[in-house]
Design an enzyme around this catalytic site. Structure first.
Site, PDB file in Angstrom:
ATOM      1  N   GLU A   1      -5.380  -4.847  10.934  1.00  0.00           N
ATOM      2  CA  GLU A   1      -4.384  -3.782  11.055  1.00  0.00           C
ATOM      3  C   GLU A   1      -4.628  -2.998  12.339  1.00  0.00           C
ATOM      4  OE1 GLU A   1      -2.462  -2.634   7.094  1.00  0.00           O
ATOM      5  OE2 GLU A   1      -4.174  -1.348   7.410  1.00  0.00           O
TER       6      GLU A   1
ATOM      7  N   HIS B   1      -9.586   1.087   5.169  1.00  0.00           N
ATOM      8  CA  HIS B   1      -8.308   1.326   5.852  1.00  0.00           C
ATOM      9  C   HIS B   1      -8.544   2.324   6.980  1.00  0.00           C
ATOM     10  CE1 HIS B   1      -4.236   2.624   6.672  1.00  0.00           C
ATOM     11  NE2 HIS B   1      -3.821   1.527   6.057  1.00  0.00           N
TER      12      HIS B   1
ATOM     13  N   GLU C   1      -6.949   4.789   7.912  1.00  0.00           N
ATOM     14  CA  GLU C   1      -6.727   6.189   7.531  1.00  0.00           C
ATOM     15  C   GLU C   1      -7.956   6.754   6.808  1.00  0.00           C
ATOM     16  OE1 GLU C   1      -2.908   5.660   5.607  1.00  0.00           O
ATOM     17  OE2 GLU C   1      -2.037   5.176   7.559  1.00  0.00           O
TER      18      GLU C   1
ATOM     19  N   GLY D   1       2.441   2.442  10.764  1.00  0.00           N
ATOM     20  CA  GLY D   1       3.410   3.522  10.627  1.00  0.00           C
ATOM     21  C   GLY D   1       4.198   3.830  11.885  1.00  0.00           C
TER      22      GLY D   1
ATOM     23  N   SER E   1       3.343  -1.957  10.467  1.00  0.00           N
ATOM     24  CA  SER E   1       4.799  -2.013  10.678  1.00  0.00           C
ATOM     25  C   SER E   1       5.412  -3.364  10.304  1.00  0.00           C
ATOM     26  CB  SER E   1       5.142  -1.643  12.121  1.00  0.00           C
ATOM     27  OG  SER E   1       4.749  -0.301  12.375  1.00  0.00           O
TER      28      SER E   1
ATOM     29  N   ASN F   1       0.867  -1.189   0.000  1.00  0.00           N
ATOM     30  CA  ASN F   1       0.000   0.000   0.000  1.00  0.00           C
ATOM     31  C   ASN F   1       0.899   1.232   0.000  1.00  0.00           C
ATOM     32  OD1 ASN F   1      -1.805   2.047   0.565  1.00  0.00           O
ATOM     33  ND2 ASN F   1      -2.297   1.339   2.637  1.00  0.00           N
ATOM     34  N   TRP F   2       0.999   1.865  -1.150  1.00  0.00           N
ATOM     35  CA  TRP F   2       1.885   3.040  -1.255  1.00  0.00           C
ATOM     36  C   TRP F   2       1.301   4.287  -0.612  1.00  0.00           C
ATOM     37  CZ3 TRP F   2       4.994   3.740  -6.477  1.00  0.00           C
ATOM     38  CH2 TRP F   2       5.896   2.675  -6.602  1.00  0.00           C
ATOM     39  N   LYS F   3       0.012   4.224  -0.242  1.00  0.00           N
ATOM     40  CA  LYS F   3      -0.669   5.404   0.322  1.00  0.00           C
ATOM     41  C   LYS F   3      -0.485   6.603  -0.623  1.00  0.00           C
ATOM     42  CE  LYS F   3      -0.193   3.303   4.797  1.00  0.00           C
ATOM     43  NZ  LYS F   3      -0.201   3.434   6.244  1.00  0.00           N
TER      44      LYS F   3
HETATM   45  P1  PGA Z   1       2.753   0.413   7.694  1.00  0.00           P
HETATM   46  O1  PGA Z   1       1.266   0.608   7.107  1.00  0.00           O
HETATM   47  O2  PGA Z   1       3.285  -0.868   7.110  1.00  0.00           O
HETATM   48  O3  PGA Z   1       3.505   1.626   7.190  1.00  0.00           O
HETATM   49  O4  PGA Z   1       2.633   0.361   9.161  1.00  0.00           O
HETATM   50  C1  PGA Z   1       0.413  -0.486   6.947  1.00  0.00           C
HETATM   51  C2  PGA Z   1      -0.869  -0.017   6.330  1.00  0.00           C
HETATM   52  O5  PGA Z   1      -1.339   1.076   6.677  1.00  0.00           O
HETATM   53  O6  PGA Z   1      -1.458  -0.695   5.470  1.00  0.00           O
END
Ligand code: PGA
Length: 251
Positions: free
Chosen positions: A169, A99, A101, A175, A214, A12-14
């Site tokens: 998650e 997600h 976010e 993150g 992470s 997931n490049w966000k």
């Molecule tokens: P991260 O993000 O690996 O940077 O913790 C995971 C995600 O949000 O899918």
């Protein structure tokens, strides 16, 4: 890792990546060519603006493409939104929905996530439905109950032949560099699996349960070898081809 289903690693490049970032996809394609067939199915979810540009490089390397969100509607007067059929048209075969976010930053609730997942399935995409508790919820002993409620209300009905994955998650792990203990990851995946079996019967065994938060080269082999962990959803570490390749080969 459960042996009955092929593991899945989703990057997931966000909101990261410009045309110049295609170099990392070339690099990942080189790693895959050099390493032989990867032990996991690999999907990259760049920003929607890059899906079409990545199509040929990814396709030649056996990497599938996905998106990070989709609209619940197929088309219409929804300024700024991108629909599941549009993502499929651009070259995506999977889409992340729910997600944290999106849930936190865009006030998406379970019902909206379920509608998005349903729209994804209707367009022939595999939705990856994300669930996870906050730190306060974990501290209060509510991790399992919170994610169970999220999954029950966010999961679409599945028709025969449709594919779906679920990503656990923990919000506080995303993150942050901090991961739950192996025991906690195992316990969460076990309870999500039993929920899937309860809802779908034996088919629940075939739904891939991904861990996200992470995930990195140093912890991937421990986490991805846990029972009921069928792969990973990788954020930060998916931006670098070398790190993502190390995680893929840990699967
Ligand atoms: P991260 O993000 O690996 O940077 O913790 C995971 C995600 O949000 O899918």
């Amino acid at each position: 890792m459960s042996q009955i289903i092929a593991p899945l690693v989703v990057g997931n490049w966000k909101m990261n990546g410009l045309q110049a970032s295609l170099g990392e996809v070339w690099k990942l394609a080189d790693r895959i060519a050099a390493g032989g067939p990867p032990p996991a199915e690999v999907v990259l979810c760049p920003p929607a603006t890059l899906i079409h540009s990545m199509r040929n490089i990814a396709g030649d390397a056996g990497i599938r493409l996905g998106a990070q969100d989709c609209a619940p509607q197929a088309a219409g007067p929804y300024t700024g939104d991108i629909s599941a059929p549009m993502l499929a048209d651009a070259g995506a075969s999977l889409v992340i929905v729910g997600h944290s976010e999106r849930r936190a930053g865009h006030a998406e609730d379970d019902e909206l996530v379920r509608r998005k997942a349903t729209a994804a399935l209707a367009a022939g995409l595999t939705p990856v439905v994300c669930v996870g508790e906050t730190w306060a919820q974990r501290q209060a002993g509510e991790a399992a109950s919170v994610t169970a409620v999220q999954l029950a209300a966010s999961m679409p009905d599945l028709m025969p032949g449709q594919d779906l994955a679920v990503a656990y998650e923990p919000v506080w792990s995303i993150g942050s560099g901090v991961t739950p203990t192996m025991e906690d990851i195992s316990a969460m995946h076990k309870s999500l699996r039993s929920q899937l079996l309860g809802r779908l019967g034996p088919r629940g065994e075939q739904i891939r349960l991904l861990y996200g938060g992470s995930l990195k080269p140093s912890n991937a082999s421990d986490i991805l070898s846990l029972p009921d962990v069928n792969g990973g959803l990788v954020g930060g570490a998916s931006l670098l081809a070398d790190d993502l390749a190390a995680i893929i080969w840990a699967a």
